[in-house]
Motif scaffolding. Sequence first.
Motif: not given
Length: 308
Positions: A24-33
């Motif tokens: 599974i491809y995934s990616k995040t953008y921004g702060q985890s909080g």
Amino acid sequence: MQKTLLLFCSIISFIANTQTNHTIYSKTYGQSGNPAILFIHGGPRGNSTLFEGTTAQKLAEKGFYVIVYDRRGEGRSIDNTATFTYQEAIKDLIELYKNYNIKKATIIAHSFGGLVGTLFTEQNPEKVNSLILAGALFSQQETYDHILKTTKENYTEKKDNLMLSKISEIEKLPKNSAEYRKQCYEIASQNNYFKMPFPTKEANQIRENYELSEFGKNNIRNDNAPILFYKNESKNNIDTKPILKNLKKQVKLFAIYGQEDGVFSEKQLNDIKKIVNKQNFKIIENCSHYLFVDQQQIFINTIAKWLK
């Protein structure tokens, strides 16, 4: 030396923000909080490259932790063992929550992703703060009926007997078949049902930048996905309006659609407006199916306003 250090930092950032669960491809953008937003793309056969390459970072800049992914067997999540069932998609979503240590998130569900997001929320309401239907499917047969009815009217007016015959053949196909779905959407596409009617300079630039980017180059499509979906998934032509009516008692529901999205009838849009309530419903003018590109700023501002 400085360029090498910057490249190294970029690689580390990508690795830190990208999680792999099997394939599974995934990616995040921004702060985890920040408040989490999970984007579910269309399909089956699609991917999240268009949203990721145009809108994910800009939405993150509004103060959100945006997570994008490609469903198993679709896009960059290559998996020859994928079954393309809703339960498989729901199971992978639960794993995605675990990977990023998310207890609750807002789901933005686009197109076919609306069905995935609705069924996921039905089974896991405790994991969802809000469900945002963005040009999302919710009554499949009504959509197919609308496409065939309106295109038939178009071809009747043009006296195009060849295409009228084509529509008659489509209408004879089994309603729960991949071929029926495929041909309905193909004829919708031929009639520009997915295109912005009067493209703005901004929308054209966003599209052009995407096509030239790595995201555009990774716009991978699995033509077998719809075939396997219809083979393995019994709920392959559903109406989720009853589910949504029940869900509004448990989670916040929102809906945002393009005024010129040709795959939805006026009745369908009125139905979804009644379900989510007027204040949680938005129609964007001069906008079709890919509203986060057609009218990106309005789309982002509306989401931010709803969630803030």
